[in-house]
Design a protein around this motif. Sequence first.
Motif, PDB file in Angstrom:
ATOM      1  N   SER A   1      16.133 -40.267 -11.685  1.00 20.94           N
ATOM      2  CA  SER A   1      16.683 -40.738 -10.412  1.00 20.94           C
ATOM      3  C   SER A   1      15.557 -40.948  -9.413  1.00 20.94           C
ATOM      4  O   SER A   1      14.590 -40.189  -9.366  1.00 20.94           O
ATOM      5  N   LEU A   2      15.701 -42.018  -8.628  1.00 18.26           N
ATOM      6  CA  LEU A   2      14.744 -42.347  -7.566  1.00 18.26           C
ATOM      7  C   LEU A   2      15.518 -42.332  -6.258  1.00 18.26           C
ATOM      8  O   LEU A   2      16.457 -43.121  -6.070  1.00 18.26           O
ATOM      9  N   ASN A   3      15.152 -41.402  -5.370  1.00 20.25           N
ATOM     10  CA  ASN A   3      15.901 -41.219  -4.124  1.00 20.25           C
ATOM     11  C   ASN A   3      17.395 -41.059  -4.400  1.00 20.25           C
ATOM     12  O   ASN A   3      18.246 -41.689  -3.773  1.00 20.25           O
ATOM     13  N   HIS A   4      17.687 -40.221  -5.405  1.00 21.46           N
ATOM     14  CA  HIS A   4      19.067 -39.868  -5.793  1.00 21.46           C
ATOM     15  C   HIS A   4      19.827 -41.020  -6.445  1.00 21.46           C
ATOM     16  O   HIS A   4      21.028 -40.881  -6.710  1.00 21.46           O
ATOM     17  N   GLN A   5      19.187 -42.122  -6.724  1.00 21.37           N
ATOM     18  CA  GLN A   5      19.826 -43.235  -7.412  1.00 21.37           C
ATOM     19  C   GLN A   5      19.432 -43.186  -8.890  1.00 21.37           C
ATOM     20  O   GLN A   5      18.260 -43.273  -9.238  1.00 21.37           O
ATOM     21  N   GLY A   6      20.432 -43.014  -9.758  1.00 23.90           N
ATOM     22  CA  GLY A   6      20.149 -42.995 -11.193  1.00 23.90           C
ATOM     23  C   GLY A   6      19.665 -44.361 -11.669  1.00 23.90           C
ATOM     24  O   GLY A   6      20.346 -45.371 -11.469  1.00 23.90           O
ATOM     25  N   LEU A   7      18.499 -44.400 -12.299  1.00 26.27           N
ATOM     26  CA  LEU A   7      17.917 -45.683 -12.700  1.00 26.27           C
ATOM     27  C   LEU A   7      18.531 -46.232 -13.985  1.00 26.27           C
ATOM     28  O   LEU A   7      18.588 -47.442 -14.182  1.00 26.27           O
ATOM     29  N   PHE A   8      18.989 -45.355 -14.870  1.00 25.80           N
ATOM     30  CA  PHE A   8      19.514 -45.832 -16.147  1.00 25.80           C
ATOM     31  C   PHE A   8      20.869 -46.526 -16.012  1.00 25.80           C
ATOM     32  O   PHE A   8      21.296 -47.249 -16.906  1.00 25.80           O
ATOM     33  N   SER A   9      21.540 -46.291 -14.888  1.00 23.60           N
ATOM     34  CA  SER A   9      22.853 -46.913 -14.697  1.00 23.60           C
ATOM     35  C   SER A   9      22.763 -48.279 -14.027  1.00 23.60           C
ATOM     36  O   SER A   9      23.754 -49.007 -13.944  1.00 23.60           O
ATOM     37  N   LEU A  10      21.572 -48.647 -13.544  1.00 31.22           N
ATOM     38  CA  LEU A  10      21.433 -49.922 -12.841  1.00 31.22           C
ATOM     39  C   LEU A  10      21.366 -51.094 -13.808  1.00 31.22           C
ATOM     40  O   LEU A  10      20.695 -51.022 -14.841  1.00 31.22           O
ATOM     41  N   PRO A  11      22.042 -52.204 -13.499  1.00 31.00           N
ATOM     42  CA  PRO A  11      21.848 -53.422 -14.300  1.00 31.00           C
ATOM     43  C   PRO A  11      20.431 -53.954 -14.081  1.00 31.00           C
ATOM     44  O   PRO A  11      19.782 -53.641 -13.074  1.00 31.00           O
ATOM     45  N   GLU A  12      19.937 -54.761 -15.016  1.00 28.23           N
ATOM     46  CA  GLU A  12      18.545 -55.206 -14.976  1.00 28.23           C
ATOM     47  C   GLU A  12      18.215 -55.966 -13.697  1.00 28.23           C
ATOM     48  O   GLU A  12      17.111 -55.805 -13.142  1.00 28.23           O
ATOM     49  N   TYR A  13      19.136 -56.775 -13.175  1.00 33.95           N
ATOM     50  CA  TYR A  13      18.814 -57.549 -11.971  1.00 33.95           C
ATOM     51  C   TYR A  13      18.566 -56.635 -10.773  1.00 33.95           C
ATOM     52  O   TYR A  13      17.757 -56.941  -9.893  1.00 33.95           O
TER      53      TYR A  13
ATOM     54  N   GLN B   1      13.541 -32.714  -0.547  1.00 39.31           N
ATOM     55  CA  GLN B   1      14.236 -33.544  -1.524  1.00 39.31           C
ATOM     56  C   GLN B   1      13.227 -34.370  -2.343  1.00 39.31           C
ATOM     57  O   GLN B   1      12.335 -34.991  -1.777  1.00 39.31           O
ATOM     58  N   PRO B   2      13.367 -34.375  -3.666  1.00 40.66           N
ATOM     59  CA  PRO B   2      12.431 -35.137  -4.488  1.00 40.66           C
ATOM     60  C   PRO B   2      12.655 -36.650  -4.368  1.00 40.66           C
ATOM     61  O   PRO B   2      13.794 -37.110  -4.273  1.00 40.66           O
ATOM     62  N   VAL B   3      11.557 -37.396  -4.359  1.00 37.04           N
ATOM     63  CA  VAL B   3      11.647 -38.865  -4.439  1.00 37.04           C
ATOM     64  C   VAL B   3      11.994 -39.266  -5.862  1.00 37.04           C
ATOM     65  O   VAL B   3      12.853 -40.114  -6.109  1.00 37.04           O
ATOM     66  N   LEU B   4      11.325 -38.631  -6.832  1.00 41.17           N
ATOM     67  CA  LEU B   4      11.572 -38.895  -8.258  1.00 41.17           C
ATOM     68  C   LEU B   4      12.004 -37.610  -8.942  1.00 41.17           C
ATOM     69  O   LEU B   4      11.404 -36.546  -8.728  1.00 41.17           O
ATOM     70  N   LYS B   5      13.034 -37.719  -9.757  1.00 36.10           N
ATOM     71  CA  LYS B   5      13.483 -36.575 -10.540  1.00 36.10           C
ATOM     72  C   LYS B   5      13.716 -37.018 -11.979  1.00 36.10           C
ATOM     73  O   LYS B   5      14.509 -37.924 -12.239  1.00 36.10           O
ATOM     74  N   VAL B   6      12.980 -36.415 -12.901  1.00 37.71           N
ATOM     75  CA  VAL B   6      13.119 -36.688 -14.333  1.00 37.71           C
ATOM     76  C   VAL B   6      13.740 -35.460 -14.971  1.00 37.71           C
ATOM     77  O   VAL B   6      13.221 -34.347 -14.836  1.00 37.71           O
TER      78      VAL B   6
END
Length: 550
Positions: free
Chosen positions: A71-83, A5-10
């Motif tokens: 995505s980092l560890n399957h968590q989409g980064l663009f959907s995260l709020p800044e905090y 499983q990839p840690v980072l996926k672009v």
Amino acid sequence: MSSNQPVLKVENLCVELEKNHRPLISNVSFEIKAGEIFALVGESGSGKSLTSLAIMRLLPEALQVSSGAISLNHQGLFSLPEYQMQKVRGRQVAMIFQEPMTSLNPVMKVGDQVAEVLRVHLGMNRKTAREKVVSLFDEVGIPNPEERYDWYPHQLSGGQKQRVMIAMALACEPDLLIADEPTTALDVTIQAQVLNLLKQIRDDRGLAILFITHDMGVVNEIADRVAVMKDGEIVEQAETGHFFTDPQHPYTQKLLSDAIPKRESFEDEALSTVQNLLQVNDLKVYFPIKKGIFQRTVGHVKAVDGVNLTIPKGQTLALVGESGSGKSTIGQAILKLVDATAGQVNFTNDQAAQAINLVDLSEKAMKPFRKKVQVIFQDPFSALNPRMTINEIIREGMNSLQVGPKSRVEQDKRIESLLEQVGLLPEHKYRYPHEFSGGQRQRIGIARALAVEPELIICDEPTSALDVSVRAQVLALLKDLQKTYQMSYLFITHDLSIVPSIAHHVAVMQAGKIVEQGLVEEVMQNPQHDYTQRLLASAPKLVKESLISG
């Protein structure tokens, strides 16, 4: 070593200018697994660092991600709020940069700077944080970590500062480390140590590393897989072994070709019978160490300690060694920018029956020799007046040393001719330094040196900040100019890979002394001194068996 499983996926990342929607990155896709080092290579402006900033969600305000996903560890980064993204930075993904001094606070102890990361992200108290930092310093190979905790950045060497930055990046045990040109500014031996450290950390922690570089030798040393970027797109991606043995894309093939500077053929030259232009005899440059309120001299730093060098007319002597060895001080002493403590710098003047010792000359008597001995610096931008046009910069040297035509019309023609000789356009003379790329600015520096018709040019690390293809262009230009004008070069560098392509002779410097010198083939194929052997062994190479290539 790496999991499936990839840690980072672009995926299909696109970045554009908000104002006019001009694409800067187009459909970039790659992934990095745990325990894998993935190299992203390409020239300046290809989009490498922009990609890393998009991963960290630190793009400048004028830029925007127009499409794609990260995505980092399957968590989409663009959907995260800044905090939430602030918690990701430093804790799950960390970054180290090319120049650690600009990333460290000069008025804060280095240990406290790393401890601050632990207190902010992990809530550690001061005592626990200090213990953790000392442990990190030990892990990254900083000597006497307990003592070094209380040192300030200026008290550390370049390699030690980079180790501090690596410790800071590792502090919160991230899953991904982004290393943006982390060894470009380092000597070959320090570079080898940092590369080995990163590989060791990768093995010990199972860390995923995105390694951004333009140095193909470094890629060959450290990477498991490689992607090549050009104009914002990935043009080739492969396992490292396959990448170097069977490159597919023409751009990749050109990068690899430029990365191995070709050895000039000097077979037709009578190297042993050429007239000497400059001869340095027993040169010493000592700097006093002063202490106490009366600033009494209690000792000396022997920056240059009894050096002998010879530069024949129309040939190049490469002066190599690590930072602090005294290379640049020799160049400054020849130019009389620092005072020689003892010794001679004998320059052969065509108008005189014998050589002139520059060390003995007054500033007034030295002035005629200023046009005969010029210099090209490592960072052309800092050497060019940002408030003057290129026309004014080159004209200033001609006027101050009273070289060339006197009328402005004729001077303009001369400047246009010089710009064309170094591969620029005549209309470039109306521009300012900031309007040029690094390679173009270096060409301007060469044109400025040529303007006063020198016989010797001291090249002080002139290609160390350049990409491989631009470096190859500048080296080719210098060689062509040497053939045309029979100029001599003192080429100061810590990059051993370029020595065979530019130099006839090489001198190796350590701690203020020349430990070995001779013809390039002799020294680099059969080094006698253990320091030379260590330098050659430390240099990353595409061709393992030798740095000499035909």
